[in-house]
Design an enzyme around this catalytic site. Sequence first.
Site, PDB file in Angstrom:
ATOM      1  N   GLU A  66      -0.458   7.184  -1.800  1.00  0.00           N
ATOM      2  CA  GLU A  66      -0.628   8.465  -2.476  1.00  0.00           C
ATOM      3  C   GLU A  66       0.334   8.594  -3.654  1.00  0.00           C
ATOM      4  O   GLU A  66      -0.032   9.121  -4.712  1.00  0.00           O
ATOM      5  CB  GLU A  66      -0.409   9.609  -1.476  1.00  0.00           C
ATOM      6  CG  GLU A  66      -1.542   9.723  -0.463  1.00  0.00           C
ATOM      7  CD  GLU A  66      -1.033   9.981   0.930  1.00  0.00           C
ATOM      8  OE1 GLU A  66       0.173  10.174   1.098  1.00  0.00           O
ATOM      9  OE2 GLU A  66      -1.855   9.986   1.867  1.00  0.00           O
ATOM     10  N   PRO A 273      -1.493 -12.897   1.328  1.00  0.00           N
ATOM     11  CA  PRO A 273      -1.718 -12.072   2.517  1.00  0.00           C
ATOM     12  C   PRO A 273      -1.236 -10.640   2.285  1.00  0.00           C
ATOM     13  O   PRO A 273      -0.235 -10.410   1.603  1.00  0.00           O
ATOM     14  CB  PRO A 273      -0.868 -12.759   3.592  1.00  0.00           C
ATOM     15  CG  PRO A 273      -0.561 -14.115   3.067  1.00  0.00           C
ATOM     16  CD  PRO A 273      -0.552 -13.984   1.579  1.00  0.00           C
ATOM     17  N   ASN A 340      -7.702  -1.674  -3.349  1.00  0.00           N
ATOM     18  CA  ASN A 340      -8.000  -1.057  -4.639  1.00  0.00           C
ATOM     19  C   ASN A 340      -8.583  -2.053  -5.648  1.00  0.00           C
ATOM     20  O   ASN A 340      -7.854  -2.881  -6.198  1.00  0.00           O
ATOM     21  CB  ASN A 340      -6.726  -0.426  -5.206  1.00  0.00           C
ATOM     22  CG  ASN A 340      -6.997   0.468  -6.382  1.00  0.00           C
ATOM     23  OD1 ASN A 340      -8.073   0.455  -6.963  1.00  0.00           O
ATOM     24  ND2 ASN A 340      -6.012   1.281  -6.752  1.00  0.00           N
ATOM     25  N   PRO A 341      -9.878  -1.950  -5.967  1.00  0.00           N
ATOM     26  CA  PRO A 341     -10.466  -2.888  -6.934  1.00  0.00           C
ATOM     27  C   PRO A 341     -10.110  -2.564  -8.376  1.00  0.00           C
ATOM     28  O   PRO A 341     -10.232  -3.421  -9.249  1.00  0.00           O
ATOM     29  CB  PRO A 341     -11.975  -2.717  -6.692  1.00  0.00           C
ATOM     30  CG  PRO A 341     -12.115  -1.300  -6.226  1.00  0.00           C
ATOM     31  CD  PRO A 341     -10.875  -1.018  -5.409  1.00  0.00           C
ATOM     32  N   GLU A 343      -7.216  -2.036  -9.623  1.00  0.00           N
ATOM     33  CA  GLU A 343      -6.050  -2.826 -10.026  1.00  0.00           C
ATOM     34  C   GLU A 343      -6.476  -4.210 -10.515  1.00  0.00           C
ATOM     35  O   GLU A 343      -5.818  -4.801 -11.367  1.00  0.00           O
ATOM     36  CB  GLU A 343      -5.080  -2.949  -8.854  1.00  0.00           C
ATOM     37  CG  GLU A 343      -4.445  -1.632  -8.453  1.00  0.00           C
ATOM     38  CD  GLU A 343      -3.593  -1.735  -7.202  1.00  0.00           C
ATOM     39  OE1 GLU A 343      -2.786  -0.830  -6.963  1.00  0.00           O
ATOM     40  OE2 GLU A 343      -3.739  -2.723  -6.452  1.00  0.00           O
TER      41      GLU A 343
END
Length: 432
Positions: A66, A273, A340-341, A343
Site C-alpha cells: 500500500e 524467487p 504487479n505487471p 512494474e
Amino acid sequence: MRAPPLFHLYVAATVLLAPFVAWFEIRKLRRQGLSALRAHEKMGHASQPRIGSGNLIWFHAASVGESLSVLALITRMGEMLPRAHFLITSGTPTSAKLVADRMPPRTVHQFAPLDAGGPLTRFLHHWRPAAAIFVESELWPRMLRMTRARGTMMALVNARLSAKSRAAWARRPGFAAYVLDVFDLILTQNDDMAQAMVDMHAPADRVARGSNLKSMSAPLPQNPALLAQIRTAIKARPIWVAASTHKGEETTVLDAHKTLLQTIPDLLLILVPRHPDRSDEVAKLIAKHDLTYALRSDGALPRDDHAVYLADTLGELGNWYALSDVVFLGGSLLPIGGHNPFEVVQSEAAVLSGPHVTNFAETINKMVETGAAEIVADVEALTFSVGHLLQDGAHKAASLRAARAFVQGKSDELTRIAARLIHILKLEDDNR
C-alpha cells in the site's frame, strides 16, 4: 452525524488498551532495529519537524504494498502542487525502508500513531494536515473521526476490503456510516468495490470507481553500476527473467528453460524467487535440472557456462527487469493472486503471466487485450511464448509497443486521479 453507541464503546476500549498496545508496538519496533526516537512515533511523537509553509498532505497506508502504491500519486500531485509537502505514514519497518529508498520530493515518512486519543492528538497537532488520504482498507475509527474533527479534507483511495471485512462492517451499519461519512471522496479499485462501499453505508454521492494504484506504481529503482557489471558479464546473450516465483513454480520455469536451451543454447535465465530465504531450496532444484548457475547473494556474476543466474536478493528487481525484454511474472501459475505487471512494462518488457491473477485482474486483462501481456497456463505455453518473443523480432516489437502505450495510458489516468483529488480536497490554492 451523531456518534453511535458502538463508537463510544470503541473509544473506551482504546483508552483501556492503549498503554499495553503502545508497549508492545514500541518494543517490536525496537527489536527490529529502530531507534527509540523512531519507535515513539507510534505514540504521536514526531521525529522530524513539520516541513514547509504550504499545505501538508498526509497519506496513510498500512504496509509495503500500500505504501509503494501511492508513491507515484504523491509524485504526480507534487508536480501539480509545487508548494505542497507530503507526509506518508505506515506501520512496518520494511515499508519505512522501502519508502525511504524511493521517497518522492518534499516528502517525509513517519510511523502511524496508535488509534488512541493521546497519540492522535500529538500527531495531528504537530503535522496539521490540510488533507488526509487513506489507502485501501485503513479504516481506524478514532484516527478518521479525530482527523475530520480538525476540519481536514479527507479521501479514501484504492479502496479494497475483503469479503470478510465487508461482512463485519455490514453487521454494524450505524458504525460503518459514521466512520465512512468522514470522506469527501472514496475512489475504489473497481465497480464491484464501489457498490460494496455503498452497501456498507458510505455516502453514495461521494463514491466513485478509480483504479488500482498498484497498476500505476513508480518505476522500480535501478543500480547503474550493477547493471554495467552484469551487462559486461553476459555480453550479447539472450535473456529472459522469471520474477517473484513461488514454491511450485520454479519447476515449470526450469523445465521451460531446459527446453529452450535446445534451440537457443546461449540463453540465460535470471530467476528471482519472491522470497530470497528460499535460495538454497531453489538452488537445489536448479542443480536437479542439471543446469549450471551463479548466485547473486554470493556476489557472483554469470559466466558464459552458466544457464541460470539465481537473483536471491531483495530490492534489486528493477535491475533484472532492465536486462530483458521478456519477463514471466510469478505468483500466477498457482492460486496465489499474481504480482504487479505494471512494474514490468515500465521497464519496457513484455509480460508473461499465469492465469491466477486475482490481485491484478483488471490490469492484466487490459494488457492482454492490447498485446502487452500473454497468459501462459503450463510449461508448454511458457516455453512457446518465451521462444516466440525471443526469436520473432516483429512479434516482440509489437509487444513492446503495446507495453509503452499501456504505460502512457496509465500515466494519463494517474494525472486525472491526482487532479480529481486536488479539486475535491480543495488544494488548488496551494498551487499559487
